[in-house]
Enzyme design. Structure first.
Site, mmCIF file in Angstrom:
data_model
loop_
_atom_site.group_PDB
_atom_site.id
_atom_site.type_symbol
_atom_site.label_atom_id
_atom_site.label_comp_id
_atom_site.label_asym_id
_atom_site.label_seq_id
_atom_site.Cartn_x
_atom_site.Cartn_y
_atom_site.Cartn_z
ATOM 1 C CB SER A 146 -0.852 -0.025 1.260
ATOM 2 O OG SER A 146 -1.407 1.243 1.483
ATOM 3 C CE1 TYR A 177 -3.933 -2.824 5.561
ATOM 4 C CE2 TYR A 177 -3.524 -0.493 5.133
ATOM 5 C CZ TYR A 177 -3.747 -1.777 4.663
ATOM 6 O OH TYR A 177 -3.767 -2.012 3.316
ATOM 7 C CE LYS A 197 -1.485 -4.724 3.448
ATOM 8 N NZ LYS A 197 -1.732 -5.956 2.746
HETATM 9 P P1 NAD Z 1 -10.920 -6.888 1.387
HETATM 10 O O1 NAD Z 1 -11.116 -6.855 2.854
HETATM 11 O O2 NAD Z 1 -12.102 -6.662 0.502
HETATM 12 O O3 NAD Z 1 -10.237 -8.270 0.950
HETATM 13 C C1 NAD Z 1 -9.353 -8.961 1.775
HETATM 14 C C2 NAD Z 1 -9.887 -10.379 1.913
HETATM 15 O O4 NAD Z 1 -8.994 -11.139 2.701
HETATM 16 C C3 NAD Z 1 -11.255 -10.409 2.606
HETATM 17 O O5 NAD Z 1 -12.174 -11.116 1.801
HETATM 18 C C4 NAD Z 1 -10.978 -11.131 3.913
HETATM 19 O O6 NAD Z 1 -12.068 -11.927 4.311
HETATM 20 C C5 NAD Z 1 -9.748 -11.952 3.565
HETATM 21 N N1 NAD Z 1 -8.901 -12.288 4.718
HETATM 22 C C6 NAD Z 1 -8.433 -11.475 5.689
HETATM 23 N N2 NAD Z 1 -7.682 -12.161 6.550
HETATM 24 C C7 NAD Z 1 -7.656 -13.453 6.117
HETATM 25 C C8 NAD Z 1 -7.048 -14.659 6.577
HETATM 26 N N3 NAD Z 1 -6.323 -14.689 7.707
HETATM 27 N N4 NAD Z 1 -7.236 -15.783 5.880
HETATM 28 C C9 NAD Z 1 -7.966 -15.796 4.754
HETATM 29 N N5 NAD Z 1 -8.583 -14.698 4.259
HETATM 30 C C10 NAD Z 1 -8.425 -13.539 4.934
HETATM 31 O O7 NAD Z 1 -9.785 -5.846 1.057
HETATM 32 P P2 NAD Z 1 -9.292 -5.342 -0.370
HETATM 33 O O8 NAD Z 1 -9.659 -3.905 -0.485
HETATM 34 O O9 NAD Z 1 -9.701 -6.278 -1.435
HETATM 35 O O10 NAD Z 1 -7.733 -5.410 -0.149
HETATM 36 C C11 NAD Z 1 -6.939 -6.481 -0.617
HETATM 37 C C12 NAD Z 1 -5.500 -6.222 -0.239
HETATM 38 O O11 NAD Z 1 -5.082 -4.972 -0.777
HETATM 39 C C13 NAD Z 1 -5.276 -6.131 1.267
HETATM 40 O O12 NAD Z 1 -4.044 -6.733 1.553
HETATM 41 C C14 NAD Z 1 -5.205 -4.644 1.516
HETATM 42 O O13 NAD Z 1 -4.422 -4.348 2.650
HETATM 43 C C15 NAD Z 1 -4.536 -4.163 0.248
HETATM 44 N N6 NAD Z 1 -4.820 -2.763 -0.059
HETATM 45 C C16 NAD Z 1 -6.125 -2.338 -0.200
HETATM 46 C C17 NAD Z 1 -6.393 -0.990 -0.466
HETATM 47 C C18 NAD Z 1 -7.819 -0.486 -0.608
HETATM 48 O O14 NAD Z 1 -8.030 0.709 -0.547
HETATM 49 N N7 NAD Z 1 -8.805 -1.345 -0.831
HETATM 50 C C19 NAD Z 1 -5.324 -0.093 -0.618
HETATM 51 C C20 NAD Z 1 -4.013 -0.554 -0.484
HETATM 52 C C21 NAD Z 1 -3.778 -1.892 -0.213
#
Ligand code: NAD
Length: 438
Positions: free
Chosen positions: A132, A157, A161
């Site tokens: 991120s 958080y 990362k």
């Molecule tokens: P999201 O919460 O929609 O998806 C993450 C998924 O991981 C969820 O479905 C959750 O149930 C699953 N999960 C969490 N812990 C778990 C575990 N221990 N075992 C199995 N499944 C697990 O989030 P997203 O927006 O799709 O983000 C995906 C990735 O991108 C994450 O790593 C997040 O930190 C990163 N990210 C997201 C954003 C954003 O703005 N959406 C920005 C930068 C980085």
């Protein structure tokens, strides 16, 4: 590509599900896992991934699995021949992470370690990691390049990362077989253009676009904007919003890059070196370009064969790319564009700046463009259009759909249903920190 199997963690989530569409359309097989900590299930079935199958006409192999369950992760790796991994699974709510630091460190760090161990034990060394832009902390300069210092992160958080990125660097150094790319996302928004998949977290809505949409739908009273006197064109915070499908295609580009590197690494590690012509052919294959060559005379003093210690060099290559658009949009820009697209009013209230809020953050995307051959294509208007389509076709997210799809997989609830919901309930009085992305 065809026949390669990608293991997608967090596949039922927002970014994971959209990425699965791109992967399947690019010819990959997908094995996905999720524990539904933040995604919708229907009795162990990932609703988002069912819809991904409808969009692509291709199957997704799915397991309900928690990455903290080491044995189960190992077992799934034993059952499939996994070629590479995209690791999305994480807890990601900034505010919650400050209240539940141990839960965040455990889930994100231990989950990643379990995954890496399962990969290693099955000789799978290719990984794309969801990082991120928050690893940069408060920017020292804009636009942010990958060389910007990292680690000065103000929330738990973001630190997970950062720590994982550092761990992955150590891993790459320890063994040249590891082939890892960290992608630093800016602010992903929007939805697949079909309106069939989108963002539907099970935790309280935190991200700006779903929040704006829920205000437009009357589910929340207003958006709260913290700070309107910043040094930005309209005084509100500025972010680099990127269309979710652009973000998804960035992952396919990253996988291609891993494959090219692996091919080169394989040849070099065999100790046979690589000729200039081979290198040019590899480059052409990777970039899809043609490199014209002319044969010159040997030059006095040129060495015919030189096999350097590239094994070490390759292992120390540390790939990190920004995935953003390079364009800055303010919170007000986003709200105004959303109003234009939805023809709905999005009330907002202005409040004082909050301590620690970042004013402005946008990416320099040159490196991704040069090395991955990838660029974002969609603008903010398109992001709002696609998100609004998803929202109006699914006013209650995936939960409304499970029962209500017609034979084509198109939800019967249409845009109309969003407007006929006269239940303008103030779900809670909270606003959203509408300038913050993670
Ligand atoms: P999201 O919460 O929609 O998806 C993450 C998924 O991981 C969820 O479905 C959750 O149930 C699953 N999960 C969490 N812990 C778990 C575990 N221990 N075992 C199995 N499944 C697990 O989030 P997203 O927006 O799709 O983000 C995906 C990735 O991108 C994450 O790593 C997040 O930190 C990163 N990210 C997201 C954003 C954003 O703005 N959406 C920005 C930068 C980085």
């Amino acid at each position: 590509m065809a026949g390669k199997t990608v293991f997608v963690t967090g596949g039922a989530g927002y970014i994971g599900s959209h990425c699965c569409v791109e992967l399947l359309e690019a010819g990959y097989n997908v094995v996905a896992v999720d524990n539904f900590a933040n995604s919708v299930q229907d009795d162990g079935v990932a609703t988002a991934l069912k819809r991904v199958e409808k969009i692509t006409g291709k199957p997704v192999t799915f397991y309900k699995c928690d990455l903290l369950d080491r044995e189960r992760v190992m077992k799934i790796f034993d059952q499939h021949k996994i070629d590479c991994v995209i690791h999305f699974a994480a807890l990601k709510a900034v505010g919650e992470s400050m209240q539940l630091p141990l839960q965040y460190y455990k889930n994100n760090l231990i989950g990643t370690i379990n995954l890496l161990e399962a990969m290693k034990s099955t000789n799978c060394f290719d990984l794309v990691f969801s990082s991120s832009c928050c690893v940069y902390g408060d920017p020292e300069f804009l636009p942010i390049t990958e060389e910007h210092p990292t680690g000065n992160v103000t929330n738990v958080y973001g630190r997970t990362k950062y720590f994982i990125e550092e761990m992955l660097k150590d891993l790459s150094k320890s063994d040249p077989k590891w082939n890892i790319i960290s992608l630093r996302y800016f602010n992903p928004v929007g939805a697949h253009p079909s309106g069939l998949i989108g963002e539907d977290p099970t935790k309280e809505v935190q991200n700006v676009m779903p929040f704006i949409a829920s205000v437009a739908l009357g589910k929340k009273p207003h958006v709260t904007i913290f700070g309107n006197d910043y040094n930005t064109p309209d005084g509100t915070g500025v972010r680099d919003y990127i269309h979710i499908m652009d973000l998804a295609s960035g992952h396919v580009a990253a996988l291609k890059k891993l494959q090219t590197t692996k091919d080169l690494q394989y040849k070099v590690c065999l100790g046979r070196g690589i000729s200039v012509l081979e290198l040019i052919r590899e480059f052409e294959k990777a970039t899809g370009t043609h490199v014209p060559t002319v044969q010159g005379e040997r030059r006095y003093g040129d060495v015919g064969t030189l096999i350097c210690a590239s094994k070490k060099a390759l292992s120390e290559l540390d790939w990190v790319y920004n995935l953003g658009t390079g364009r800055a949009s303010s919170v007000l820009d986003l709200i105004r564009t959303f109003e234009l697209v939805s023809q709905m009013k999005v009330p907002f209230v202005m409040k004082e700046r909050r301590h620690g809020d970042i004013v402005s953050m946008y990416a320099d995307t040159t490196l991704a463009s040069e090395e991955l051959g990838w660029q974002a294509r969609h603008d903010v208007l398109r992001m709002c259009e696609d998100f609004w389509r998803w929202q109006t076709m699914n006013p209650n997210g995936y939960k409304s759909e499970t029962a209500a799809t017609n034979g084509n997989g198109i939800p019967e609830k249409t845009a109309k249903s969003a407007f006929t919901n006269g239940n303008h309930v103030n779900a809670n009085g909270d606003g959203v920190k509408a300038s913050n992305g993670h």
